[in-house]
Design an enzyme around this catalytic site. Structure first.
Site: not given
Ligand code: EZ4
Ligand code: CO
Length: 402
Positions: A37, A122, A147, A159, A210, A212, A236, A262, A283, A312, A316, A339, A402
């Site tokens: 991605n 999600h 999630r 996010y 998540d 992140h 996560e 991931e 993951r 994961h 994407d 997921e 991010w």
């Molecule tokens: O940020 O797939 O758990 N899933 C995630 C996704 C990732 C994207 C990154 O390309 O964290 O949303």
């Molecule tokens: Co994630």
């Protein structure tokens, strides 16, 4: 059987996908996902310019030797671009092997260890009540695990929360957008979200969250502790994945299960985490973790320490990867959860597939190989468009994860 032609197909049915197609002298072909991605063309070039010239003429059944040829043979090991390219080749070769033997790939990996694959969806909302509505919507669709992410009061963007998209899609066309982050606001908000959710949906639904990568170990320990009453399936990516010793600190303080990986691309990213039993779920994905050959070994290594696979599966990762993941998930003993983020309708049209969802579980289907195709005419209608994931800053402007 011999590999006679290999091509890289880049398309953008609502988002970018890189797909590898390996053709043989017997008319059988295989597909592999090569999507990284926001960095798609680097993998396309790695395949096109460096790997494909070494692939033509080989026996596609030699998945083990070919994997090592590209991994060890490169001298430069690991890394997301390299491992995604190797993964695409490996997936396509397993697809060919299955088609040639008339077997769905899971039957080459040990057969079915379970009837279906538990998946999580999600649910994203701008605030707690919108997230609750989304959770209930997915529960009504039959999902058994969901999630939950919600906008954080005081932050312009969060996010996992879409701006105006129907499906959440983190990558955006054009140059990268920027979001702002405050750990303080976030840490206050998330326990409230799960308190409200458990009150509304009860104990039976599996709930996941998540982070992140955005907390420090001590912040993650605090969040894990405060979420304990709500019995999450997992928390996560609580901290930056490279901070492996940090997981020890989180582990010491909380019984909330931990998932990470991931962004991992080799077993060496997770070896300590697994061996020291610092995580509950790995993951790493088939597409970014070096393919079916590498993921089967990673899963077997994790099994020694009773760590489960929870790979994961965001949008994407193309339907080719989703199919490969489902074949692996249904075959291994230490599968935990998969997921499943819905693909948009253009992507579904581009990649017809045998896998399907029913009553909370997914099934890889019985088609020989991976059971997924790429309609090249449809793909040609959606040419590549440059896109990036957002970048993230703290409120004072400091660039952050991010
Ligand atoms: O940020 O797939 O758990 N899933 C995630 C996704 C990732 C994207 C990154 O390309 O964290 O949303
Ligand atoms: Co994630």
């Amino acid at each position: 059987m011999k590999i006679v032609n290999v091509k890289v197909i880049v398309c953008s049915p609502g988002r970018n996908f890189v797909t590898l197609k390996i053709e043989t002298d017997e008319g059988i072909y295989g597909l592999g996902d090569a999507t990284l991605n926001g960095r798609e063309l680097s993998v396309a070039s790695y395949l096109q310019d460096h790997l494909i010239p070494c692939l033509v003429g080989r026996d596609p059944f030699q998945t083990e030797d070919i994997w090592h040829y590209f991994y060890r043979g490169a001298y430069w090991r690991r890394g997301p671009v390299t491992m995604t390219a190797i993964a695409a080749i490996d997936m396509a070769l397993w697809d060919i092997k299955g088609k040639a033997l008339g077997a769905p790939v899971y039957n080459l990996l040990g057969g079915k260890s379970r009837e279906g694959v538990l998946v999580y969806a999600h649910a994203n909302g701008h605030d707690i009540s919108e997230t609750i509505d989304e959770v209930e919507r997915y529960r009504d669709m039959g999902y058994l695990a969901i999630r939950a992410q919600s906008g954080v009061p005081g932050l312009k963007s969060t996010y996992g929360v879409p701006r105006d998209h129907k499906y959440y899609e983190p990558a955006e066309r054009g140059l990268p957008s920027e979001s702002l982050w405050s750990a303080e606001e976030y840490l206050r908000h998330v326990p409230r979200l799960f308190d409200a959710l458990r009150n509304k949906v009860g104990e039976d639904l599996h709930l996941l969250h998540d982070v992140h990568h955005r907390l420090t170990p001590v912040q993650a320990a605090r969040l894990g502790k405060e979420l304990e009453p709500y019995h999450l399936f997992w928390m996560e990516d609580a901290i930056a994945a490279e901070l492996q010793d940090g997981f020890r600190l989180i582990r010491r303080h909380t019984t909330t299960p931990l998932a990470v990986g991931e962004v991992f691309n080799s077993i060496w990213d997770a070896e300590q985490l697994i061996r020291e039993q610092l995580i509950d779920y790995l993951r790493m994905s088939v597409v970014h973790g070096g393919g079916i050959t590498a993921m089967k070994k990673a899963a077997d290594f994790a099994a020694v320490y009773h760590v489960q696979l929870g790979s994961h599966g965001a949008s994407d990762l193309s339907p080719v990867c989703m199919a490969a993941a489902l074949h692996l998930d249904i075959a291994i003993n230490n599968f935990g959860i998969q997921e499943h983020m819905l693909h948009n309708p253009e992507t579904e049209e581009t990649f017809p597939h045998a896998y399907f969802f029913r009553d909370g579980l997914m099934y890889p289907g019985e088609t020989p190989g991976l059971g997924v195709d790429l309609d090249e005419e449809v793909a040609a209608r959606f040419p590549y468009q440059r896109a990036y994931l957002p970048v993230n800053r703290k409120e004072d402007g400091t660039l952050f994860h991010w």
